[in-house]
Each structure stands twice: as C-alpha cells, then as structure tokens.
Design an enzyme around this catalytic site. Structure first.
Site, PDB file in Angstrom:
ATOM      1  N   ASP A   1      40.494  36.800  34.224  1.00 31.41           N
ATOM      2  CA  ASP A   1      39.780  37.638  33.301  1.00 31.41           C
ATOM      3  C   ASP A   1      38.466  38.184  33.993  1.00 31.41           C
ATOM      4  O   ASP A   1      38.337  38.047  35.025  1.00 31.41           O
ATOM      5  CB  ASP A   1      39.574  37.192  31.833  1.00 31.41           C
ATOM      6  CG  ASP A   1      39.516  38.264  30.845  1.00 31.41           C
ATOM      7  OD1 ASP A   1      38.730  39.147  30.815  1.00 31.41           O
ATOM      8  OD2 ASP A   1      40.299  38.148  29.819  1.00 31.41           O
TER       9      ASP A   1
ATOM     10  N   HIS B   1      38.735  41.171  35.521  1.00 35.29           N
ATOM     11  CA  HIS B   1      38.564  42.512  34.796  1.00 35.29           C
ATOM     12  C   HIS B   1      37.422  42.639  35.259  1.00 35.29           C
ATOM     13  O   HIS B   1      37.194  44.167  35.021  1.00 35.29           O
ATOM     14  CB  HIS B   1      38.732  42.112  33.304  1.00 35.29           C
ATOM     15  CG  HIS B   1      39.969  41.547  33.033  1.00 35.29           C
ATOM     16  ND1 HIS B   1      40.184  41.255  31.712  1.00 35.29           N
ATOM     17  CD2 HIS B   1      41.354  41.642  33.718  1.00 35.29           C
ATOM     18  CE1 HIS B   1      41.720  41.052  31.584  1.00 35.29           C
ATOM     19  NE2 HIS B   1      42.260  41.171  32.622  1.00 35.29           N
TER      20      HIS B   1
END
Length: 450
Positions: free
Chosen positions: A266, A300
């Site tokens: 992430d 991300h």
C-alpha cells in the site's frame, strides 16, 4: 501583479525549507544508561515462545532506570511485545524475531484502526504513553502474515459475526463509528480482532526506530499515533500484504523519516489524522513531517496524505528520494472526501528522482472511495514540487475533484523534467485552480502549463 504573486510564493517556499531545518534540529534522540539486559537471562528454558523473557527484560530494564535490552543472534518466536520508557530494544545483526499468528495470545489494547478509535488485539510491538524509547539493530522482525492466517479469506471477508452472519473484518467497527458507539465499547478481541499493526506507538514521545527490517506485517507496519518527536531511520519495510502501508504517522508532531527503504503493498508513507467524527472529536493534525533520503519501490504512493486526514496535515517536507517501480502508483498523493474532510497545506517536495511510476507524479483525490457529496469538503493548497526528474508515468498531474467547485489550489511546479508521459493528455485536472509552471520540460519540450 502575477509576477509579484508568484515571487511571493517562491520566497515563502524558500523560508519553509529553513523552517524544516529548525524542525529537524528540535527532534531529540533518546539516550540510555550504559546497562545491558540479555533476554536469554530471563528465559526459563522451557517456553516455546520468548514472550515472557523479552517482556520481563524490558520491565526490569525500565524499572531500574533504563538501558539496552539485547536480543542476541538467533531465531526467537514470540507473541506481542510491550515497550516501556527508557528502554532500547536492540536486535543483533543475525537476530530473527518471529511473531506468532495465534490471536488467542494477543492482549486487547487501545488503538486506532484506519483512523477509528477502538480496542483491538495488540499490535506486534506496542507502547502507550511511554517516552525515551528505541528499537535498534540490524536484525529482522517477521510478522508471519500470509494468506493462510492474517490474510485468509475468512478473516478479510468474514471473521466478525453480526446478526448471525459473517461480515468483513472492519465492517462492525465502521458501523460503530456511524452509530456513535463510545470508544470504550468498541472492543475486538480473540477471533473477532482485526488485523493488528506491526509497531504502534500511542501517545509516545522521543522515540528512535533504526536499522531493522520488517517483513510480512498483518496490517500497517509502523504507526505512530498522537505521538511527538519520532525518528525512523535506516529501516527496511518489505511487506506486500493487504493494507501494508510502510509508515503512517497519525495526529503526530515532529516526525523524521530518513534513509529508509520501502517496498510495500500500500502507500509507502501515509500521513493521517483520524477519520470522520472520531477525527473531528480529537481535531489533532499531523504536522512537521520530514521525509528525506529514502528509496521507494512498490506502493500505492511514495508519500501520501490521507485518506483518514480529518484532523488536517500541515508542513510536510520531502527531499532527496529515489522512487522507482512500475508498481508504484503515484509519487505524491493527497486523498480525502466530503465525509472525511480535512485541510492539507504546505507540502514541499524537491530533488526527487523517479525512474518510473504507474499513474502520476502528483495525484489528488477529493472524492476518495467514490464519495460524491458530503458536509465536509476537503481543502488542499500550497503544494510545491521542485527539481523532480522522471523517466516514465502516465500523467504529470492527476487531480480528481468536482467540476463545479474548487477544493485545491496554489500548486507550484518548478525546474522539473518529466519524460515518458504516455497519456494523450499530459494532465487530468478537475476542481483545482492556480497551477503554476516555471522552467518545466515534458517529453523533451518546454511546458508552459494547461
């Protein structure tokens, strides 16, 4: 007038880098007495786990005025560890610390999960209200998370019973927040516990995390919460599971993240400050965050602000970083929506080398998670990007706001060279005003802006 306007902002930016130096010089490092405590001296020789030995050594060390608790070379299995004031937990170079996945061995502690206050099963390493602490050394800590345990379909999609049916693990907590259930009644333990953070520092002060490697975390890797004066240095964060953010300072002040390596599932770094009504209850921003000399691979975003940013985020400096992976979505990312709200201002980014990223150099999401309306529109402003060199991305700017309102403004991009922009349009921008370009090249040509 336009020249005066731009010059004034440029002068403000220069002064802000001076402010970064002031913040840096006022983040103290912890100090410890020259006393050593070996965890093996507290091991009874029969336990299958070293939990009791480690936690007892920490307690004795703290009670006797502090020092260094040493985990020597070797492989040690343990349940969650509780840190205390004036203790440096030191992992030797060939130490491997492996954490159990048996949730029955996890105490229940006060924490936050995705910006929502609750009691949950303990993070793998937890501290509450402690000061002058460190975790150091070049050893490895393995959270042992895999599809067979913390990331199993049963836990991710349906571990908590509600009205006789299984629901996703965080759904009950979300519902409790929506129903204004008091914090003390949001209790998750044992099998109903949500995946815990690897390291959670709650209301702590003057902390150093340095040198070690984190692998296979059940949830976020490093989560300072309502804490102050935290230094994260030379830590390797390598974990690709669900919600595996690397470092998430939340409602924190004076944070230094430097010379770290991120390869995560992430956001590499995600700055936060609470979510929705919980965030508005505390109303404590994250502020004075320094990120420098780091290396980001998968994630991300390289550095994100949000999405749980209700309390706001002020004064973020990012410099001298290398970000490079086809699986790195964005370099700088700011995200919220009109339910979470939050103001993000004064973000200064310079001297960034981007090999490649997937989507954009700067990404903003004002409708995060497909929220099209709400009473608390976020506001992002005063964003500066300087001396960024990139070889490949789809967009330069991908700023997703509302067509009929302005929720972001005053973005300055200077002395940058963006190559390999592959989208037919260089930028995808909605709901943003006052974007300024100075000495910028895109795909080898001078770029004056939209």
């Amino acid at each position: 007038m336009l020249v005066i306007f731009i010059t004034a902002f440029c002068e403000a930016k220069v002064n802000q880098w001076d402010k970064m130096k002031e913040v840096y010089e006022n983040i103290p490092l912890p100090t410890f007495p020259d006393k050593t405590y070996l965890i093996t001296d507290y091991y009874n020789g029969t336990d299958s786990l070293f939990t009791s030995a480690i936690n007892k050594a920490i307690l004795v060390c703290s009670a006797q005025g502090g020092g260094v608790v040493v985990i020597p070379d070797g492989v040690y299995k343990t349940a969650p560890i509780r840190m205390k004031s004036n203790v440096n937990l030191h992992l030797s170079d060939k130490t491997l610390l492996m954490f159990t996945t048996d949730y029955n061995l996890f105490d229940t502690v006060l924490t936050r999960i995705e910006g929502i206050d609750c009691y949950n099963i303990s993070p793998l390493i937890y501290a509450y209200g402690e000061t002058n602490m460190a975790i150091t050394g070049n050893g490895v800590m393995d959270g042992m998370a895999s599809e067979a345990n913390w990331f199993s379909k049963e836990r991710i999609d349906g571990v908590t019973l509600k009205n006789g049916k299984k629901v996703a693990e965080k759904t009950v907590l979300y519902d409790m927040k929506e129903d204004s259930v008091p914090f003390e009644k949001r209790v998750f333990k044992g099998k109903t516990g949500m995946r815990p953070q690897f390291i959670n520092l709650y209301k702590c002060k003057n902390v150093l995390l340095e040198g070690f490697t984190l692998n296979r975390s059940p949830f976020w890797l490093i989560h300072p919460l309502l804490s102050e004066n935290i230094t994260v240095r030379k830590v390797k964060m390598q974990s690709h599971g669900h919600n595996n953010d690397g470092c998430d300072p939340e409602s924190c002040k004076n944070i230094l993240i430097e010379d770290c390596d991120f390869d995560t599932g992430d956001d590499c770094i995600a700055i936060k400050s609470g979510r929705d009504e919980d965030g508005r209850y505390w109303n404590i921003p994250s502020e004075n965050i320094i990120v420098r000399n780091c290396r980001m691979k998968d994630g991300h975003a390289g550095v994100a602000m949000g999405s749980e940013i209700t309390g706001g985020c002020y004064n973020v400096w990012v410099e001298n970083c290398l970000m490079d992976s086809p699986n790195l979505s964005r370099i700088i990312r700011i995200k919220s929506n009109a339910i979470r709200g939050g103001e993000v201002k004064n973000v200064y980014v310079r001297n960034i080398t981007v090999g490649q990223c997937d989507e954009s150099i700067l990404g903003m999401e004002m409708k995060y998670w497909h929220v099209d309306d709400g009473p608390y529109p976020p506001y992002f402003h005063n964003i500066y990007l300087e001396n960024i060199k990139s070889n490949k991305s789809r967009y330069l700017l991908h700023l997703d706001g509302f067509a009929n309102k302005i929720q972001a403004r005053d973005i300055f991009i200077k002395n940058c060279d963006f190559k390999g922009i592959t989208a037919s349009e260089i930028n995808a921008v909605t709901g943003v005003s006052n974007i300024h370009f100075e000495n910028v090249k895109v795909n080898g040509k001078d770029y004056k802006g939209m």
